[in-house]
Scaffold this motif. Structure first.
Motif, short mmCIF file in Angstrom:
data_model
loop_
_atom_site.label_atom_id
_atom_site.label_comp_id
_atom_site.label_asym_id
_atom_site.label_seq_id
_atom_site.Cartn_x
_atom_site.Cartn_y
_atom_site.Cartn_z
N ASN A 1 42.58 36.54 36.48
CA ASN A 1 41.70 35.65 37.58
C ASN A 1 42.15 34.13 37.56
OD1 ASN A 1 40.65 38.00 38.61
ND2 ASN A 1 39.18 37.88 36.97
N GLN A 2 42.55 33.63 36.34
CA GLN A 2 42.78 31.98 36.30
C GLN A 2 44.18 32.01 37.09
OE1 GLN A 2 43.43 30.94 32.21
NE2 GLN A 2 41.64 32.50 31.57
N ASP A 3 44.08 30.76 38.03
CA ASP A 3 45.23 30.57 38.77
C ASP A 3 46.33 29.94 38.29
OD1 ASP A 3 44.05 28.05 38.17
OD2 ASP A 3 43.82 27.47 40.31
N SER A 4 46.28 29.63 36.78
CA SER A 4 47.56 29.24 35.96
C SER A 4 48.20 30.31 35.47
CB SER A 4 46.96 27.99 34.90
OG SER A 4 46.20 28.86 34.25
N ILE A 5 47.83 31.48 35.43
CA ILE A 5 48.56 32.62 34.86
C ILE A 5 49.15 33.41 36.23
CG2 ILE A 5 48.63 34.74 33.66
CD1 ILE A 5 47.87 32.16 32.22
N TYR A 6 50.53 33.75 36.25
CA TYR A 6 51.20 34.12 37.33
C TYR A 6 51.56 35.59 37.14
CZ TYR A 6 50.78 29.55 38.96
OH TYR A 6 50.37 28.46 39.35
N CYS A 7 51.61 35.93 35.76
CA CYS A 7 52.28 37.44 35.38
C CYS A 7 51.98 37.46 34.06
CB CYS A 7 53.82 37.10 35.38
SG CYS A 7 54.64 38.91 35.42
N VAL A 8 51.57 38.79 33.61
CA VAL A 8 51.26 39.22 32.41
C VAL A 8 51.77 40.67 32.03
CG1 VAL A 8 49.20 39.96 30.94
CG2 VAL A 8 49.01 38.14 32.41
N VAL A 9 52.35 40.87 31.06
CA VAL A 9 52.99 42.19 30.60
C VAL A 9 52.84 42.25 29.16
CG1 VAL A 9 55.31 43.26 30.10
CG2 VAL A 9 55.20 41.81 32.02
N GLY A 10 52.25 43.50 28.83
CA GLY A 10 51.60 43.72 27.53
C GLY A 10 52.26 44.98 26.88
N LYS A 11 53.00 45.02 25.88
CA LYS A 11 53.79 46.10 25.29
C LYS A 11 53.12 46.56 23.69
CE LYS A 11 58.17 44.91 27.49
NZ LYS A 11 59.41 44.79 27.64
N ASN A 12 53.18 47.62 23.62
CA ASN A 12 52.65 48.31 22.50
C ASN A 12 53.87 48.92 21.51
OD1 ASN A 12 51.61 48.97 19.80
ND2 ASN A 12 49.75 50.16 20.95
N ASN A 13 54.35 48.70 20.44
CA ASN A 13 55.66 49.34 19.93
C ASN A 13 56.74 49.60 21.04
OD1 ASN A 13 54.78 49.31 17.49
ND2 ASN A 13 53.40 51.27 17.80
N LEU A 14 57.00 48.64 22.06
CA LEU A 14 58.12 48.68 23.05
C LEU A 14 57.63 49.34 24.31
CD1 LEU A 14 61.46 49.00 20.74
CD2 LEU A 14 60.15 46.72 21.79
N SER A 15 56.57 49.90 24.11
CA SER A 15 55.99 50.94 25.51
C SER A 15 54.90 49.85 25.93
CB SER A 15 55.33 52.16 24.85
OG SER A 15 56.20 52.89 24.11
N THR A 16 55.10 49.78 27.58
CA THR A 16 54.38 48.77 28.17
C THR A 16 53.02 49.65 28.57
OG1 THR A 16 56.33 47.86 29.42
CG2 THR A 16 54.24 47.85 30.37
N PHE A 17 51.97 48.85 28.16
CA PHE A 17 50.62 49.26 28.26
C PHE A 17 50.02 48.70 29.22
CE2 PHE A 17 50.06 46.04 25.00
CZ PHE A 17 48.80 45.63 25.45
N PHE A 18 50.49 47.27 29.82
CA PHE A 18 49.87 46.62 30.51
C PHE A 18 50.86 45.85 31.55
CE2 PHE A 18 47.72 42.85 32.70
CZ PHE A 18 46.50 43.49 32.99
#
Length: 374
Positions: free
Chosen positions: A64-81
């Motif tokens: 929701n912050q206009d300063s963040i344009y992309c987020v990628v989360g990985k857990n043990n190389l598996s993308t969870f977000f």
């Protein structure tokens, strides 16, 4: 605008642009590092323990912050977000990576600056460009004023040298025979001295940089008796030319002209007439006449000076009316071409006018129109 000034404006603008680009780069770096430290400190337990599920609400709120344009989360190389819909590269961003000590969880953010910051930065940048270029413009303006002052002083010196030559010649002629001065010669001496004083007064006024508007007001308050002033300058010119038997000056006027006053000082009128007569003398190859006719009708007086000299070609005549130019002189030392241009300027300052009619190898007629005193 000269090429040198254009490149200076461009160089300064690029310098300001480079400065703001550096400020933008430094700001993104500092803010992104601060963001990563704050996010890690707030969520270090979940990051270090590898609790990816607990991080999802935090990652959603960050979007929701206009300063963040992309987020990628990985857990043990598996993308969870992954916020693929939010990933757009239309802004200047920096990729920030946050990991725990065991590096089980890796979070990648594309951090930029808020839209409000860009608006603020652009406003400051625009103001800086205008301020810098305005200061440069003022520097150039001062330089132009100095250059114009130098040119003006040179022009004044030339004009004075030109205008003062004729009365000094008359004085020199009279001084050769001081013992037997006639009354009209004495009057001529007085008139010549007055003209020289008038030229000196004009030089003093211009050296003090009297404004154009004030000069107009001053000139408009001066006046002289038309016929008496014309006769005075003609007597002076006759004395100058008394050893030049080839030139004959004749004056014609109506009796109604007597007593008519014109809105111009006697010194200025004398210089105008003298300069035109000098040009006529230079134009006459052999013996010749110069006719001067004075008339006054409908609040306007006219002085018509006619010679039957060499005449002026059309292309030269156009240049003469537009600025100082010397034509028909036997040598460059004979004049600076300031006579006619000075007369035109003087007449315009009193709402008068000057017109030239000339035909090559036939002659020239100069018509001066001057408002009369009502």
């Amino acid at each position: 605008m000269s090429a040198r000034r254009f490149y200076l404006y461009l160089t300064l603008s690029l310098a300001v642009l480079g400065t703001f680009a550096f400020v933008l780069f430094l700001t993104i770096n500092q803010n992104s590092e601060r963001f990563s430290k704050e996010f890690y400190s707030q969520n270090y337990q979940n990051i270090e323990s590898g609790n990816a599920f607990a991080l999802i609400p935090q990652l959603n709120s960050i979007l929701n912050q206009d300063s963040i344009y992309c987020v990628v989360g990985k857990n043990n190389l598996s993308t969870f977000f992954e916020s693929s819909a939010q990933c757009r590269r239309s802004y200047i961003v920096k990729t920030v990576e946050i990991t725990g000590k065991n590096k089980a969880i890796v979070l990648e953010f594309e951090y930029g600056l808020s839209k409000q910051f860009y608006i603020y930065l652009f406003s400051v940048f625009l103001f800086a460009i205008l301020a810098v270029n305005f200061n440069l413009f003022m520097v150039f303006r001062i330089e132009d004023i100095r250059n114009q002052s130098t040119i003006r002083v040179n022009n004044i010196a030339k004009q004075v040298a030109h205008d003062i030559r004729s009365p000094l010649t008359a004085l020199n002629m009279i001084s050769q025979n001081v013992s037997s001065l006639r009354e009209e010669e004495i009057e001529t001496i007085k008139s010549v001295v007055s003209r020289i004083n008038g030229i000196a007064d004009d030089l003093l006024k211009q050296s003090k940089e009297v404004s154009y508007a004030k000069t107009n007001i001053s000139n408009s308050k001066k006046s002289c008796e038309l016929l008496r002033s014309v006769k005075s300058i003609i007597n002076q010119k006759k004395i100058e030319l008394q050893y030049n038997s080839k030139i004959n000056i004749e004056l014609k006027y109506n009796e109604s002209v007597g007593g008519v006053r014109v809105e111009i000082s006697e010194d200025t009128l004398a210089r105008c007439i003298s300069n035109v007569i000098n040009n006529s003398v230079d134009a006459i190859v052999d013996n010749g006449d110069i006719f001067i006719e004075v008339d006054a009708r409908e609040n306007v007086a006219s002085i018509i000076i006619t010679d039957f000299g060499k005449g002026i070609p059309d292309h030269i005549l156009e240049k003469i009316l537009n600025g100082p130019i010397s034509y028909g002189k036997e040598s460059s030392a004979a004049g600076y071409g300031l006579g006619i241009s000075g007369a035109i300027k003087a007449l315009k300052e009193v709402s008068g006018n000057l017109k030239i009619i000339s035909k090559l190898d036939v002659g020239t007629q100069v018509i001066m129109m001057i408002p009369t005193v009502i």
